[in-house]
Design a protein around this motif. Structure first.
Motif, PDB file in Angstrom:
ATOM      1  N   VAL A  67       0.733  -1.282   0.099  1.00 33.97           N
ATOM      2  CA  VAL A  67       0.127  -0.109   0.089  1.00 33.97           C
ATOM      3  C   VAL A  67       0.907   1.027   0.177  1.00 33.97           C
ATOM      4  O   VAL A  67       1.632   1.619   1.061  1.00 33.97           O
ATOM      5  CB  VAL A  67      -0.946   0.050   1.167  1.00 33.97           C
ATOM      6  CG1 VAL A  67      -1.857   1.029   1.094  1.00 33.97           C
ATOM      7  CG2 VAL A  67      -1.755  -1.282   1.305  1.00 33.97           C
ATOM      8  N   ILE A  86      -7.645  -0.991  -1.320  1.00 35.27           N
ATOM      9  CA  ILE A  86      -6.952  -1.788  -0.470  1.00 35.27           C
ATOM     10  C   ILE A  86      -7.797  -2.957  -0.189  1.00 35.27           C
ATOM     11  O   ILE A  86      -7.630  -4.058  -0.365  1.00 35.27           O
ATOM     12  CB  ILE A  86      -6.748  -1.247   0.962  1.00 35.27           C
ATOM     13  CG1 ILE A  86      -5.610   0.059   0.460  1.00 35.27           C
ATOM     14  CG2 ILE A  86      -5.965  -1.919   1.659  1.00 35.27           C
ATOM     15  CD1 ILE A  86      -5.510   0.886   2.045  1.00 35.27           C
ATOM     16  N   THR A 133      -0.409  -7.324   4.141  1.00 33.37           N
ATOM     17  CA  THR A 133      -0.318  -5.932   3.549  1.00 33.37           C
ATOM     18  C   THR A 133       0.967  -5.319   4.240  1.00 33.37           C
ATOM     19  O   THR A 133       1.381  -5.661   5.264  1.00 33.37           O
ATOM     20  CB  THR A 133      -1.404  -5.227   3.694  1.00 33.37           C
ATOM     21  OG1 THR A 133      -1.748  -4.770   5.165  1.00 33.37           O
ATOM     22  CG2 THR A 133      -2.886  -5.785   3.379  1.00 33.37           C
ATOM     23  N   THR A 141      -4.783   1.537   5.683  1.00 38.16           N
ATOM     24  CA  THR A 141      -4.707   0.163   5.744  1.00 38.16           C
ATOM     25  C   THR A 141      -5.644  -0.484   6.870  1.00 38.16           C
ATOM     26  O   THR A 141      -6.196  -1.191   6.439  1.00 38.16           O
ATOM     27  CB  THR A 141      -3.423  -0.439   5.716  1.00 38.16           C
ATOM     28  OG1 THR A 141      -2.588   0.254   4.465  1.00 38.16           O
ATOM     29  CG2 THR A 141      -3.526  -1.679   5.592  1.00 38.16           C
ATOM     30  N   ASN A 145      -1.872  -6.896   8.336  1.00 33.78           N
ATOM     31  CA  ASN A 145      -1.069  -5.776   8.130  1.00 33.78           C
ATOM     32  C   ASN A 145       0.210  -5.483   8.805  1.00 33.78           C
ATOM     33  O   ASN A 145       0.443  -5.745  10.082  1.00 33.78           O
ATOM     34  CB  ASN A 145      -1.948  -4.649   8.883  1.00 33.78           C
ATOM     35  CG  ASN A 145      -3.346  -4.343   8.309  1.00 33.78           C
ATOM     36  OD1 ASN A 145      -4.134  -3.958   8.919  1.00 33.78           O
ATOM     37  ND2 ASN A 145      -3.618  -5.150   6.944  1.00 33.78           N
TER      38      ASN A 145
END
Length: 158
Positions: free
Chosen positions: A10, A50, A67, A79, A126
């Motif tokens: 991202v 996303i 991610t 995110t 994440n």
């Protein structure tokens, strides 16, 4: 179980081609070395894109989605906000451990707002957007993913 993983980077700058993505390939290399079929997808810091990338990865058969980026406190960091509504259930302990391990090396790792949990049949985690955060985080994820996926499939505690 297919061992398909996606690393979603991202980054506005990487998505625009203005900056080389270093964290995504680092994550994919580590996952590939652990036996996962890993591919990198780059999206800008936009919640809808996303979330769409996460949903698409699951639809393509990914069982692990990592991610990297967009977890900080910057005005474009989105995110966690894109990920959390997709998770059922969320698994806060994973994100807490990632912050704990990261902060032992870099105190600003505590600023990561990353989340983790299940979307469909996949574990979604994440990570912060640096190669170092990815190198520190992937081993934690790899230590848990098989158990998480087994539990989701109805397995017993080993």
């Amino acid at each position: 179980m297919a061992r398909i993983a996606r690393v979603i980077t991202v980054s506005d700058r990487s998505a625009a081609g203005a900056r080389e993505d270093l964290s995504g390939p680092t994550g994919a290399d580590l996952l590939t070395a652990a036996g996962w079929d890993a591919r990198v997808v780059i999206v800008p810091d936009e919640r809808e894109q996303i979330a769409a990338a996460i949903r698409s990865a699951v639809a393509e058969g990914a069982r692990l989605i990592v991610t990297t980026g967009g977890t900080g406190v910057g005005p474009r960091d989105a995110t966690p906000e894109a990920t959390l509504p997709l998770l059922s259930p969320a698994i806060p302990g994973i994100a807490e451990e990632l912050r704990r391990v990261g902060a032992a090396k870099v105190p600003t790792a505590l600023l990561s707002r990353g989340v983790a949990g299940i979307h469909g049949a996949a574990l979604v985690v994440n990570l912060a957007g640096s190669p170092g955060a990815v190198r520190d985080g992937i081993p934690i994820v790899l230590g848990l993913v098989d158990h998480v996926l087994s539990q989701r499939a109805g397995g017993d505690h080993a």
